[in-house]
Design an enzyme around this catalytic site. Structure first.
Site, PDB file in Angstrom:
ATOM      1  N   TYR A   1      99.144 -55.236  66.469  1.00 37.76           N
ATOM      2  CA  TYR A   1      98.343 -55.405  67.691  1.00 37.76           C
ATOM      3  C   TYR A   1      97.806 -56.829  67.820  1.00 37.76           C
ATOM      4  O   TYR A   1      97.760 -57.379  68.923  1.00 37.76           O
ATOM      5  CB  TYR A   1      97.250 -54.332  67.794  1.00 37.76           C
ATOM      6  CG  TYR A   1      97.845 -53.076  68.371  1.00 37.76           C
ATOM      7  CD1 TYR A   1      97.945 -52.908  69.748  1.00 37.76           C
ATOM      8  CD2 TYR A   1      98.419 -52.115  67.547  1.00 37.76           C
ATOM      9  CE1 TYR A   1      98.568 -51.797  70.287  1.00 37.76           C
ATOM     10  CE2 TYR A   1      99.052 -51.007  68.072  1.00 37.76           C
ATOM     11  CZ  TYR A   1      99.122 -50.854  69.450  1.00 37.76           C
ATOM     12  OH  TYR A   1      99.766 -49.772  69.985  1.00 37.76           O
TER      13      TYR A   1
ATOM     14  N   GLN B   1     101.577 -48.157  82.995  1.00 37.25           N
ATOM     15  CA  GLN B   1     101.629 -47.703  81.594  1.00 37.25           C
ATOM     16  C   GLN B   1     101.378 -48.893  80.677  1.00 37.25           C
ATOM     17  O   GLN B   1     101.292 -48.732  79.467  1.00 37.25           O
ATOM     18  CB  GLN B   1     103.004 -47.117  81.284  1.00 37.25           C
ATOM     19  CG  GLN B   1     103.373 -45.928  82.138  1.00 37.25           C
ATOM     20  CD  GLN B   1     104.846 -45.571  81.953  1.00 37.25           C
ATOM     21  OE1 GLN B   1     105.215 -44.841  81.050  1.00 37.25           O
ATOM     22  NE2 GLN B   1     105.689 -46.097  82.811  1.00 37.25           N
TER      23      GLN B   1
ATOM     24  N   ASP C   1      98.985 -54.703  78.777  1.00 33.77           N
ATOM     25  CA  ASP C   1      98.904 -56.161  78.615  1.00 33.77           C
ATOM     26  C   ASP C   1      97.863 -56.833  79.505  1.00 33.77           C
ATOM     27  O   ASP C   1      97.549 -58.008  79.313  1.00 33.77           O
ATOM     28  CB  ASP C   1     100.289 -56.802  78.813  1.00 33.77           C
ATOM     29  CG  ASP C   1     100.946 -56.426  80.144  1.00 33.77           C
ATOM     30  OD1 ASP C   1     100.221 -56.266  81.142  1.00 33.77           O
ATOM     31  OD2 ASP C   1     102.186 -56.312  80.177  1.00 33.77           O
TER      32      ASP C   1
ATOM     33  N   HIS D   1      97.287 -46.229  79.893  1.00 35.91           N
ATOM     34  CA  HIS D   1      97.339 -46.278  78.430  1.00 35.91           C
ATOM     35  C   HIS D   1      96.329 -47.245  77.829  1.00 35.91           C
ATOM     36  O   HIS D   1      96.492 -47.675  76.694  1.00 35.91           O
ATOM     37  CB  HIS D   1      98.764 -46.629  77.976  1.00 35.91           C
ATOM     38  CG  HIS D   1      99.759 -45.554  78.284  1.00 35.91           C
ATOM     39  ND1 HIS D   1     101.124 -45.762  78.328  1.00 35.91           N
ATOM     40  CD2 HIS D   1      99.580 -44.235  78.577  1.00 35.91           C
ATOM     41  CE1 HIS D   1     101.727 -44.622  78.632  1.00 35.91           C
ATOM     42  NE2 HIS D   1     100.818 -43.693  78.799  1.00 35.91           N
TER      43      HIS D   1
ATOM     44  N   CYS E   1      82.034 -44.156  65.686  1.00 34.02           N
ATOM     45  CA  CYS E   1      80.959 -43.999  66.680  1.00 34.02           C
ATOM     46  C   CYS E   1      81.490 -44.309  68.087  1.00 34.02           C
ATOM     47  O   CYS E   1      82.690 -44.442  68.289  1.00 34.02           O
ATOM     48  CB  CYS E   1      79.757 -44.863  66.305  1.00 34.02           C
ATOM     49  SG  CYS E   1      79.921 -46.620  66.703  1.00 34.02           S
TER      50      CYS E   1
ATOM     51  N   GLY F   1     110.297 -50.933  86.543  1.00 34.12           N
ATOM     52  CA  GLY F   1     110.410 -51.359  85.149  1.00 34.12           C
ATOM     53  C   GLY F   1     109.956 -50.320  84.142  1.00 34.12           C
ATOM     54  O   GLY F   1     109.351 -50.657  83.136  1.00 34.12           O
ATOM     55  N   THR F   2     110.277 -49.066  84.432  1.00 38.53           N
ATOM     56  CA  THR F   2     109.937 -48.027  83.463  1.00 38.53           C
ATOM     57  C   THR F   2     111.185 -47.206  83.164  1.00 38.53           C
ATOM     58  O   THR F   2     111.984 -46.927  84.058  1.00 38.53           O
ATOM     59  CB  THR F   2     108.747 -47.155  83.944  1.00 38.53           C
ATOM     60  OG1 THR F   2     108.535 -46.110  83.008  1.00 38.53           O
ATOM     61  CG2 THR F   2     108.957 -46.569  85.320  1.00 38.53           C
TER      62      THR F   2
ATOM     63  N   ASN G   1     114.571 -51.389  88.830  1.00 38.73           N
ATOM     64  CA  ASN G   1     114.809 -51.549  87.389  1.00 38.73           C
ATOM     65  C   ASN G   1     115.987 -52.490  87.200  1.00 38.73           C
ATOM     66  O   ASN G   1     116.862 -52.588  88.049  1.00 38.73           O
ATOM     67  CB  ASN G   1     115.103 -50.192  86.738  1.00 38.73           C
ATOM     68  CG  ASN G   1     114.878 -50.212  85.232  1.00 38.73           C
ATOM     69  OD1 ASN G   1     115.553 -50.921  84.495  1.00 38.73           O
ATOM     70  ND2 ASN G   1     113.909 -49.436  84.775  1.00 38.73           N
TER      71      ASN G   1
HETATM   72  P1  NAD Z   1     110.387 -49.081  78.117  1.00 39.69           P
HETATM   73  O1  NAD Z   1     110.345 -50.177  77.112  1.00 39.69           O
HETATM   74  O2  NAD Z   1     110.753 -47.707  77.691  1.00 39.69           O
HETATM   75  O3  NAD Z   1     111.383 -49.449  79.317  1.00 39.69           O
HETATM   76  C1  NAD Z   1     111.328 -50.641  80.002  1.00 39.69           C
HETATM   77  C2  NAD Z   1     112.212 -50.534  81.245  1.00 39.69           C
HETATM   78  O4  NAD Z   1     112.110 -51.758  81.947  1.00 39.69           O
HETATM   79  C3  NAD Z   1     113.691 -50.314  80.955  1.00 39.69           C
HETATM   80  O5  NAD Z   1     114.156 -49.247  81.770  1.00 39.69           O
HETATM   81  C4  NAD Z   1     114.351 -51.633  81.366  1.00 39.69           C
HETATM   82  O6  NAD Z   1     115.646 -51.459  81.923  1.00 39.69           O
HETATM   83  C5  NAD Z   1     113.384 -52.140  82.402  1.00 39.69           C
HETATM   84  N1  NAD Z   1     113.362 -53.601  82.561  1.00 39.69           N
HETATM   85  C6  NAD Z   1     113.462 -54.553  81.600  1.00 39.69           C
HETATM   86  N2  NAD Z   1     113.359 -55.786  82.146  1.00 39.69           N
HETATM   87  C7  NAD Z   1     113.180 -55.602  83.480  1.00 39.69           C
HETATM   88  C8  NAD Z   1     113.013 -56.491  84.580  1.00 39.69           C
HETATM   89  N3  NAD Z   1     113.000 -57.826  84.428  1.00 39.69           N
HETATM   90  N4  NAD Z   1     112.863 -55.955  85.818  1.00 39.69           N
HETATM   91  C9  NAD Z   1     112.874 -54.607  86.005  1.00 39.69           C
HETATM   92  N5  NAD Z   1     113.038 -53.718  85.000  1.00 39.69           N
HETATM   93  C10 NAD Z   1     113.181 -54.215  83.750  1.00 39.69           C
HETATM   94  O7  NAD Z   1     108.984 -49.134  78.811  1.00 39.69           O
HETATM   95  P2  NAD Z   1     108.086 -47.998  79.428  1.00 39.69           P
HETATM   96  O8  NAD Z   1     108.922 -47.090  80.280  1.00 39.69           O
HETATM   97  O9  NAD Z   1     106.958 -48.705  80.038  1.00 39.69           O
HETATM   98  O10 NAD Z   1     107.564 -47.144  78.168  1.00 39.69           O
HETATM   99  C11 NAD Z   1     107.162 -47.692  76.960  1.00 39.69           C
HETATM  100  C12 NAD Z   1     105.719 -47.432  76.568  1.00 39.69           C
HETATM  101  O11 NAD Z   1     105.261 -48.535  75.794  1.00 39.69           O
HETATM  102  C13 NAD Z   1     104.765 -47.385  77.718  1.00 39.69           C
HETATM  103  O12 NAD Z   1     103.668 -46.624  77.389  1.00 39.69           O
HETATM  104  C14 NAD Z   1     104.371 -48.847  77.863  1.00 39.69           C
HETATM  105  O13 NAD Z   1     103.130 -49.046  78.444  1.00 39.69           O
HETATM  106  C15 NAD Z   1     104.290 -49.318  76.434  1.00 39.69           C
HETATM  107  N6  NAD Z   1     104.600 -50.766  76.382  1.00 39.69           N
HETATM  108  C16 NAD Z   1     103.793 -51.625  77.087  1.00 39.69           C
HETATM  109  C17 NAD Z   1     104.058 -52.976  77.110  1.00 39.69           C
HETATM  110  C18 NAD Z   1     103.184 -53.876  77.927  1.00 39.69           C
HETATM  111  O14 NAD Z   1     101.993 -53.595  78.098  1.00 39.69           O
HETATM  112  N7  NAD Z   1     103.715 -54.972  78.477  1.00 39.69           N
HETATM  113  C19 NAD Z   1     105.157 -53.480  76.410  1.00 39.69           C
HETATM  114  C20 NAD Z   1     105.960 -52.576  75.688  1.00 39.69           C
HETATM  115  C21 NAD Z   1     105.673 -51.212  75.702  1.00 39.69           C
HETATM  116 ZN    ZN Z   2      81.001 -47.648  65.030  1.00 40.55          ZN
END
Ligand code: NAD
Ligand code: ZN
Length: 255
Positions: A67, A101, A104, A119, A130, A186-187, A212
């Protein structure tokens, strides 16, 4: 795809209730790695194996190292045109909600305010014992301690297998089920409960749109699937709407 993009633009412009769900892909062009992408490993660990309560219990030092690395990485990244386009969409559409989700904080930095961070955030820390919780953008020690009770702090994020913060899911379900346009950006469509929002939106009559880089398991199910970088597609989608909105406000054209 050009014709589909124009159709979605028109739909967004004519819609009253828009809900956008974003995932890790929207931040990829800012330099934040996705979990399932090509650079998806951290020191030979799968992120999904570290972002878990049992991993933190067994190896808090390793999980905190992961982290602290992510916090430093994201601190050096900037919101990209896709984040900025959604902040702009919020300004021009009357009834808009962004559900992310991502942890960042880049949507906040881009100016989004009608935002649910499902999240949590990399910038939140909370006590494992606490109720102490705070926003913290600074450098943290390898094993940060609670200033109130001295026990270990943990990242203020929702890990795999943990429930969402109470109320968050209720708000998300309520707004998704009332949307007339639902846009998923982007999910991967694999992480629950967000993955079920696509179905929920459609069941309640929304037009569903995916943006995506590549086809996903839900592409075939969506009404429109726009494939390409979010940082290119979203500004194009939003450009038309921002223009119509400003034309409306100056009395020229519009509905
Ligand atoms: P994932 O990693 O499972 O999938 C990412 C998706 O984004 C893929 O389908 C991919 O094809 C697509 N993608 C990649 N580059 C792209 C672009 N330039 N434009 C459009 N689409 C693009 O991510 P998820 O579905 O968000 O699930 C993973 C979990 O992990 C979630 O809970 C997420 O919040 C967390 N996570 C968060 C971060 C962050 O906060 N930036 C980073 C990694 C994972
Ligand atoms: Zn504490």
């Amino acid at each position: 795809m050009r014709a589909d993009l124009e159709m979605v633009k028109a739909l967004l412009d004519g819609s009253r209730r828009v809900v956008v769900l974003t995932g890790a892909g929207i931040s990829a062009e800012s330099g934040v790695p996705t979990f399932r992408g090509r650079d998806g490993l951290w020191r030979n660990h799968r992120p999904e194996d570290l972002a878990r309560p049992d991993a933190f219990e067994a190896h808090p030092d390793l999980v905190w190292e992961f982290y602290n690395w992510r916090r430093r990485l994201v601190a050096g990244c900037e919101p990209n045109p896709a984040h900025r386009a959604l902040a702009e969409l919020e300004r021009v559409l009357p009834n808009f909600l962004l559900i992310t989700q991502n942890v960042d904080g880049l949507h906040v930095r881009a100016g989004s305010r009608k935002l649910v961070q499902m999240h949590g955030s990399l910038w939140q820390v909370k006590c494992t014992v606490c109720t102490h919780a705070r926003e913290d953008f600074g450098e943290l020690p390898a094993l940060p301690e609670c200033p109130v009770c001295g026990h270990l702090l943990r990242p203020g994020v929702v890990w795999f297998g943990e429930p969402l913060v109470p109320g968050v899911l209720r708000i998300a379900i309520d707004r998704v089920s009332k949307a007339d346009v639902f846009l998923a950006v982007g999910t991967s469509g694999l992480v629950q409960p967000a993955a079920s929002f696509h179905q929920l939106a459609k069941d309640h009559g929304a037009v569903t749109v995916e943006v995506n880089l590549e086809p996903t398991p839900v592409s075939g199910f969506m009404d429109f699937a726009l494939h390409g970088p979010a940082g290119e597609i979203l500004p194009e989608l939003i450009a038309g709407i921002a223009d119509t909105a400003s034309a409306r406000s100056t009395g020229g054209g519009g509905r």
